[in-house]
Design a protein around this motif. Structure first.
Motif, PDB file in Angstrom:
ATOM      1  N   SER A   1       0.851  -1.183   0.000  1.00  0.00           N
ATOM      2  CA  SER A   1       0.000   0.000   0.000  1.00  0.00           C
ATOM      3  C   SER A   1       0.886   1.232   0.000  1.00  0.00           C
ATOM      4  CB  SER A   1      -0.911   0.000   1.232  1.00  0.00           C
ATOM      5  OG  SER A   1      -1.642   1.198   1.317  1.00  0.00           O
ATOM      6  N   LYS A   2       0.362   2.315  -0.578  1.00  0.00           N
ATOM      7  CA  LYS A   2       1.078   3.583  -0.508  1.00  0.00           C
ATOM      8  C   LYS A   2       1.051   4.122   0.912  1.00  0.00           C
ATOM      9  CE  LYS A   2      -0.087   5.077  -5.223  1.00  0.00           C
ATOM     10  NZ  LYS A   2      -0.812   6.107  -6.010  1.00  0.00           N
ATOM     11  N   SER A   3       2.077   4.886   1.264  1.00  0.00           N
ATOM     12  CA  SER A   3       2.068   5.543   2.568  1.00  0.00           C
ATOM     13  C   SER A   3       0.928   6.558   2.614  1.00  0.00           C
ATOM     14  CB  SER A   3       3.394   6.258   2.811  1.00  0.00           C
ATOM     15  OG  SER A   3       4.444   5.332   2.849  1.00  0.00           O
ATOM     16  N   PRO A   4       0.264   6.678   3.750  1.00  0.00           N
ATOM     17  CA  PRO A   4      -0.839   7.648   3.834  1.00  0.00           C
ATOM     18  C   PRO A   4      -0.318   9.076   3.711  1.00  0.00           C
ATOM     19  CG  PRO A   4      -0.372   6.718   5.987  1.00  0.00           C
ATOM     20  CD  PRO A   4       0.447   5.933   5.009  1.00  0.00           C
ATOM     21  N   ASP A   5      -1.161   9.929   3.161  1.00  0.00           N
ATOM     22  CA  ASP A   5      -0.813  11.340   2.984  1.00  0.00           C
ATOM     23  C   ASP A   5      -0.969  12.053   4.329  1.00  0.00           C
ATOM     24  OD1 ASP A   5      -0.505  13.967   2.355  1.00  0.00           O
ATOM     25  OD2 ASP A   5      -1.956  13.983   0.714  1.00  0.00           O
ATOM     26  N   MET A   6       0.165  12.467   4.894  1.00  0.00           N
ATOM     27  CA  MET A   6       0.142  13.164   6.181  1.00  0.00           C
ATOM     28  C   MET A   6       0.314  14.678   6.030  1.00  0.00           C
ATOM     29  SD  MET A   6      -0.531  11.025   8.491  1.00  0.00           S
ATOM     30  CE  MET A   6      -0.505   9.310   8.968  1.00  0.00           C
ATOM     31  N   GLN A   7       0.293  15.169   4.800  1.00  0.00           N
ATOM     32  CA  GLN A   7       0.448  16.612   4.575  1.00  0.00           C
ATOM     33  C   GLN A   7      -0.901  17.318   4.610  1.00  0.00           C
ATOM     34  OE1 GLN A   7       3.555  17.729   4.515  1.00  0.00           O
ATOM     35  NE2 GLN A   7       4.161  15.562   4.677  1.00  0.00           N
ATOM     36  N   GLY A   8      -1.889  16.746   3.895  1.00  0.00           N
ATOM     37  CA  GLY A   8      -3.216  17.362   3.871  1.00  0.00           C
ATOM     38  C   GLY A   8      -3.984  17.055   5.141  1.00  0.00           C
ATOM     39  N   SER A   9      -5.136  17.690   5.270  1.00  0.00           N
ATOM     40  CA  SER A   9      -5.939  17.491   6.479  1.00  0.00           C
ATOM     41  C   SER A   9      -6.671  16.151   6.401  1.00  0.00           C
ATOM     42  CB  SER A   9      -6.954  18.631   6.617  1.00  0.00           C
ATOM     43  OG  SER A   9      -7.789  18.673   5.484  1.00  0.00           O
ATOM     44  N   HIS A  10      -6.769  15.474   7.557  1.00  0.00           N
ATOM     45  CA  HIS A  10      -7.477  14.207   7.645  1.00  0.00           C
ATOM     46  C   HIS A  10      -8.960  14.449   7.948  1.00  0.00           C
ATOM     47  CE1 HIS A  10      -3.853  11.314   8.399  1.00  0.00           C
ATOM     48  NE2 HIS A  10      -3.642  12.152   7.399  1.00  0.00           N
TER      49      HIS A  10
END
Length: 960
Positions: free
Chosen positions: A801-810
Motif C-alpha cells: 500500500s502507498k504511505s498515507p498522505d500526512m500533509q493534507g488534512s485528515h
C-alpha cells in the motif's frame, strides 16, 4: 428549495458505474440444508442431492457444481439418473416427476428442467392407486417403471412422460402363479423396490412390502419366478452376475436368493440376522459387492438391536472377519457405493462408500486398511458446531498460507489419502487471483479456517480455545475408543457435533493480522485470547490479566454468568495458532467489539460495559473506560437473565406511547384555535407535496433518549495514526463507538522499537463526540489527505500500500445506524453528512470499505463504502462525498439471522448464511467474480447394440 432537486445525471459517471458495480449471487458454500434424497451416476461420476425446499444440486470433481430449483418448493423424495445420459429424474412429495438435463445454452450449459409429469389413475380411483413408491430408470433409456402403493407398476415414455397404458404390470397379473395359500395370507400391497437384471434388460425384479418378490419378463409380460418371503421387505440388490439377489427386511435380517434357469420354486440360500438374536431395527438398504479375493463386501444400513441401539444411525460394513458399524451423529438419508461399473469387469471391487447424513456428507475409503474417512473438498459441514461469527481476510501472503496448511495437515493424519472419488466433469474456471481466508467462530470455542479463494469452501485448519480453560469434558477423551470384544463394533464418524461443553466458550469476535501472524479471538464470557503462529507443538504457560470495566462505578452488581476457570501451569498446544495471553473482562459479559494493531502490539476490546486497551508485548493493561449510563441496568443482567429485561422494555414502551400521545394532544391544542395557522399548514403541505415530487425527502432522524437500554454497548473499535491534538503532529489513536451514539478518541503514546519493552504505552482521552440523534455507531474510519482510507497495520511496511498522505488534512467518518457523517480533524467540526432515505425505517447493519476495480481497464479503481441495511438491501456509497451510487436487494428483510451473519470482503464480495449450514456468496464487483465453470464430457458408450456419441457439455453453472 435547492436541496430537494435531483442532481443531473452525469453520463460519464453512469458509464463508469456500469464498469465498476454489478450484483451477482454466485455460489452456495457448505452443506445443503435439510437434504432429503441422494442419487449417483456411475457413468457421469456425478452425485445429486435433493432438499426439502425443492433444490437439487449436482457435484463432481472439485469445482464442478450445478444447481436447480423446483418451482413447487416441495420435498425431493427420490433422484434417479437416466443410464448413460446427462439426464436425471426427480420425484417430489406431491407425486410429481421432473426430468432435468444438462444442456448447452448461449455458449454455456445449465441444469434445466425439461418436463414435469403427474401420474393419473382411472376415474374414481383412490390417490393411493397412483402414489409412486419406487422408480426404475431402464437401461434402454426409453422408459421409466413406476411402482405404486396399489401394487401396480406403470410405464411412462422418456423424455415425453407419456403413459404407456398397454404395458402396465398389474398386481392381478403378478399373482396368477403364486401359491393359493400364500396369496390368501398376503396381498401384494405397495411396490417397495424395482431392480433391473444386471445381465438381461428384459427382466426386472419386483419387490412388494409384504415380502413377495417377483422376477418379471418384460417381453412376454409374465412372471417367471416367485420368491415367497416371510418378512416385511425393505429393499433388494442384485449380485453382479445375476445368479443371486439379496433382500433385506424390517426385522433386521437379510436373505440371499438363487435365480435358476428352470421354473422350480426358489428357496432361500441363507437368512441372517447380523445383530440378533434380540429384536433389531430394519435393514433399509443393502449392497453385496464381489471382490477378486473371493470375500464379498456386505454393506447395509440399520439392523442394530432395538433395545440398546435404537437411537443410533449406523451403516455396517462386513468383509470376511472384518466388521465395523459406522455410527453417524445425524440421521442417514441415503448412501451409495462407488465400484467398478465397466460392463466387462468381472468383479465389483468397491472403492468408497458415500453417505449422505442429515447434517453432513461422509465418505469412507474401502480400499485402505481400517476404512478411514476421506477429507471432503466441498460440502463442508459448516455448522458442525453452530456458527457464532465470521471474519474474512483477503490476499493472504504465501508464507502465512503455507504455514496454516502445514498446521492443518498435521490435524488430518487420520484421514485417507485416496483421491476424491466423485470426479465427474472438469473444472475449467480460471485459477483464483489471490488467496482468501474465511474464519468462522463456533459455539464450542473453535475457530475454523476455510479456503475461500474459489468455488469450493475447503477446511484448512481448526483451532480450539478449549485447552486454556477447565471444562466438564476432558479434551483427551476419545469417543471412538472401543474394547476389543465390544459388540456391535461401533465407530463414530463425521464431524457434526452440535453439543457444546459450555456455552461460555462460544467465539464472538475474530481479528487476524495476515502480515504478522497474530490472531485475537474473543468469547461469550468476556475472554480475549491473543495468539501467534507456531509451526511446532509447544507447552507453555498462558499469561492472565484482568480488565475491570466497572472500576470507577459503585452500586452495580453483575447478574449474568461467571467467567471461565483457567488451567494453572503449562498447557500443551498443537502446531498452529497458540495463545500466549488471556485478558479476562470483568464483568464477564459478551465481547462485542475487537481490534488488533500488530505493529503497535496492542489489542482493544469492548463489551456492554466499556472498553479497554491491552499491550500484548509487555502483557500489561494500558487502560479501561466504563461507558455505562446510570440507566443501563440491562447491561448487568447478562444474556441468561431476560425476565426483568422484558418487563423493563415493556414498561419503557408504554411510557414512550404515553409521552407521544400527550405531546400530540398539546400540539393539537396549540393550533386548534388559530385559523391562520391552519391555512398556513395547508399551504405548507401543498408546497411540500410539490417538492416531494421533485426528489425523495430524507426521513427525519429522531433523537433517542439517553434512557434507552444498552447505550454503553461498545459497537466498534478502530486504530488510526492521525491528527488528534493539533494539525502539526500526528499520533497513534484508538477510537470507540457506542450504542448510544457516543464516540471516544484516545491519544496513544507508543514507545519506539528500541525502548518498547522498557517504557509503558500511555493513553489519554482526547475527544468525545456525542451524535445528536444518539443512534448506535457501527463504523469509524479516518481518511488521509488524499481522502483515502488509512492502510492496515504493516501494509505499508510490506510494500502492499502507498504511505498515507500526512500533509493534507485528515477527515473522520462516523457511520451510525441512521446516517453517515464526515468531520474534519483535529477540530472535529461537521463537514458533510448523508441521512439514509427510507420511509420504512432503514438502518445500517454492516459497513466496510471495499475496493472496486474497472472491468474495462486495470488502471482505474476506487474505494467505496459497502453498506448492508436491516431491509436486506446493499448500498454502495462513494468516498469521500457520500453519494449513493447504487442499491441492490440482497437478503430478505425477514431473514434477520442472514443479515446479522453477513461479512464483506475487501474487494466487493460478501457471504451470508442462508441456513445454519450454508453460506451464499455474492459479488458487487464486475472484476471480482467467483463462480463455477465446468465441462462434462459424454464418452462414447456401447449398450444394447447402440453406439451413442455425445459432444462435451460446457457449464457456467449459473443458478437456474
Amino acid at each position: 428549495m435547492r436541496r430537494f432537486l435531483r442532481p443531473g445525471h452525469d453520463p460519464v459517471r453512469e458509464r463508469l458505474k456500469r464498469d465498476l458495480f454489478q450484483f451477482n449471487k454466485t455460489v452456495e458454500h457448505g452443506f445443503p440444508h435439510q437434504p432429503s434424497a441422494l442419487g449417483y451416476s456411475p457413468f457421469l461420476h456425478l452425485m445429486a442431492i435433493g432438499t426439502r425446499s425443492g433444490a437439487i444440486k449436482l457435484y463432481g470433481a472439485p469445482g464442478v457444481e450445478f444447481m436447480g430449483l423446483h418451482e413447487e418448493n416441495n420435498t425431493v423424495m427420490q433422484i434417479h439418473f437416466i443410464p448413460d445420459q446427462c439426464q436425471l429424474v426427480t420425484l417430489l412429495d406431491d407425486n410429481s416427476l421432473h426430468l432435468w438435463s444438462l444442456k448447452q445454452h448461449s455458449g454455456a450449459s445449465e441444469l434445466r428442467e425439461e418436463h414435469r409429469f403427474t401420474l393419473k389413475g382411472p376415474p374414481g380411483s383412490p390417490p393411493s392407486a397412483t402414489q409412486i413408491t419406487a422408480v426404475l430408470a431402464h437401461s434402454s433409456r426409453e422408459v421409466l417403471y413406476l411402482g405404486t402403493e396399489s401394487g401396480n407398476i406403470f410405464v411412462v415414455e422418456l423424455p415425453s412422460f407419456k403413459a404407456l397404458e398397454d404395458r402396465t404390470i398389474t398386481s392381478e397379473a403378478v399373482l396368477q402363479r403364486v401359491p393359493e395359500d400364500y396369496c390368501n395370507r398376503r396381498s401384494c400391497e405397495l411396490v417397495e423396490a424395482l431392480r433391473e437384471h444386471p445381465k438381461n434388460p428384459d427382466q426386472i425384479l419386483i419387490g412388494y412390502s409384504r415380502g413377495l418378490v417377483v422376477l418379471w419378463d418384460l417381453q412376454n409380460s409374465k412372471a417367471t419366478h416367485h420368491f415367497l418371503g416371510s418378512q416385511q421387505l425393505e429393499n433388494l440388490y442384485w449380485q453382479k452376475d445375476g445368479s443371486k439377489f439379496i433382500s433385506c427386511h424390517y426385522d433386521g435380517s437379510y436373505t440371499q436368493w438363487p435365480v435358476s434357469s428352470d421354473n422350480r420354486q426358489p428357496e432361500p440360500l441363507e437368512n441372517l440376522v447380523p445383530y440378533g438374536p434380540f429384536p433389531c431395527k430394519a435393514i433399509s438398504k443393502i449392497y453385496w459387492q464381489t471382490t477378486k479375493n473371493g470375500l464379498p463386501y456386505i454393506i447395509f444400513q440399520g439392523g442394530m438391536p432395538r433395545a440398546s441401539y435404537g437411537d443410533r444411525h449406523s451403516i455396517s460394513v462386513v468383509h470376511g472377519s472384518q466388521q465395523t458399524a459406522f455410527d453417524f451423529t445425524s440421521r442417514v438419508i441415503d448412501f451409495f457405493i462407488i465400484f467398478s461399473s465397466e460392463p466387462a469387469a468381472e468383479f465389483d471391487d468397491p472403492s468408497a462408500m458415500v453417505v449422505l447424513a442429515e447434517e453432513e456428507l461422509v465418505v469412507i475409503d474401502l480400499k485402505t486398511t481400517g476404512w478411514p474417512a476421506v477429507h471432503p473438498p466441498y460440502l463442508a459441514s459448516l455448522h458442525c458446531s453452530a456458527i457464532t461469527c465470521s471474519h474474512h481476510v483477503s490476499n493472504i501472503p504465501l508464507k502465512l498460507w503455507e504455514r496454516i496448511i502445514s498446521a492443518g495437515s498435521k490435524q488430518n493424519i487420520h484421514y485417507s489419502t485416496m483421491p476424491w472419488p466423485i470426479d465427474g466433469g472438469t473444472n475449467i474456471a480460471p485459477d483464483p487471483p489471490q488467496r482468501d481466508l474465511l474464519l468462522t467462530g463456533h459455539e464450542d470455542g473453535t475457530v475454523r479456517f476455510w479456503d475461500a479463494s474459489g468455488v469450493c469452501l475447503h477446511l484448512l485448519y481448526k483451532l480450539s480455545t478449549v485447552r486454556v480453560f477447565l471444562t466438564d469434558a476432558d479434551p483427551n477423551d476419545n469417543m471412538n475408543t472401543l474394547g476389543e470384544d465390544e459388540w456391535p463394533p461401533l465407530r463414530k464418524v463425521g464431524t457434526f457435533d452440535p453439543y457444546s461443553d459450555d456455552p461460555r466458550l462460544g467465539i464472538q469476535k475474530i481479528y487476524l493480522c495476515k502480515y504478522s501472524g497474530y490472531l485475537a479471538v474473543a468469547g461469550t464470557a468476556g475472554q480475549v485470547l491473543v495468539m501467534e503462529l507456531n509451526d511446532e507443538d509447544a507447552e507453555h504457560v498462558v499469561d492472565h490479566a484482568e480488565a475491570d470495566l466497572l472500576q470507577d462505578q459503585e452500586g452495580y452488581r453483575w447478574k449474568g454468568h461467571e467467567k471461565l476457570r483457567t488451567r494453572e501451569g503449562p498447557v500443551r498446544f498443537e502446531a498452529g495458532f497458540q495463545p500466549f495471553v488471556l485478558v479476562q473482562c470483568q464483568p464477564p459479559a459478551v465481547v462485542t467489539s475487537l481490534a488488533l494493531h500488530s505493529e503497535w502490539k496492542l489489542v482493544a476490546f469492548g463489551t456492554s460495559h466499556g472498553f479497554g486497551l491491552f499491550d500484548h508485548q509487555q502483557k500489561r493493561l494500558v487502560f479501561v473506560k466504563c461507558t455505562l449510563h446510570p440507566s443501563d441496568q440491562l447491561a448487568l443482567e447478562g444474556p441468561l437473565s431476560r425476565v426483568k429485561s422484558l418487563k423493563k422494555s415493556l414498561r419503557q414502551s408504554f411510557r414512550r406511547i404515553r409521552r407521544s400521545r400527550v405531546s400530540s394532544r398539546k400540539r393539537r391544542g396549540a393550533s386548534g384555535n388559530a385559523s391562520e395557522v391552519q391555512e398556513a399548514n395547508t399551504k405548507f403541505d401543498q408546497d411540500a407535496l410539490q417538492e416531494m415530487e421533485l426528489a425523495p425527502v430524507q426521513r427525519k432522524i429522531e433523537a433517542r433518549s439517553a434512557e434507552d437500554s444498552f447505550t454503553g454497548f461498545v459497537r466498534t473499535l478502530y486504530f488510526a495514526d492521525t491528527f488528534l491534538r493539533d494539525s502539526s503532529r500526528h499520533c497513534p489513536s484508538l477510537w470507540a463507538g457506542t450504542n448510544g451514539g457516543t464516540v471516544y478518541a484516545f491519544c496513544l503514546r507508543v514507545p519506539p522499537a528500541e525502548r518498547r519493552m522498557d517504557e509503558p504505552v500511555r493513553a489519554e482521552q482526547a475527544k468525545e463526540i456525542q451524535l445528536m440523534h444518539r443512534a448506535p455507531v457501527v463504523g469509524i474510519l479516518v481518511l488521509d489527505g488524499r481522502s483515502t482510507p488509512l492502510p492496515e497495520p504493516l501494509e505499508v511496511a510490506h510494500d502492499l500500500s502507498k504511505s498515507p498522505d500526512m500533509q493534507g488534512s485528515h477527515q473522520l467518518l462516523v457511520v451510525s445506524e441512521e446516517q453517515f457523517k464526515v468531520f474534519t480533524l483535529p477540530k472535529v467540526s461537521s463537514k458533510l453528512k448523508l441521512k439514509l432515505t427510507a420511509l420504512e425505517g432503514c438502518r445500517v447493519r454492516k459497513v466496510t470499505v471495499a475496493n472496486f476495480g474497472s472491468c474495462k481497464t486495470d488502471d482505474y479503481s476506487e474505494n467505496d463504502l459497502a453498506v448492508l441495511t436491516n431491509l436486506g438491501d446493499i448500498q454502495i456509497i462513494s468516498l469521500p462525498f457520500l453519494k449513493l451510487q447504487i442499491r441492490y436487494p440482497c437478503i430478505r428483510k425477514e431473514d434477520v439471522s442472514g443479515i446479522a451473519s453477513c461479512v464483506f470482503t475487501k474487494y466487493g464480495q460478501g457471504f451470508y448464511l442462508i441456513s445454519p449450514s450454508e453460506f451464499e456468496r455474492f459479488s458487487l464487483s464486475t472484476k471480482w467474480l467467483v463462480e463455477p465453470r465446468c465441462i462434462v464430457d459424454m464418452p462414447e458408450i456401447t449398450s444394447n447394440n447402440h453406439v451413442h456419441n455425445r459432444p462435451g457439455v460446457e457449464n457456467a453453472a449459473r443458478k437456474s
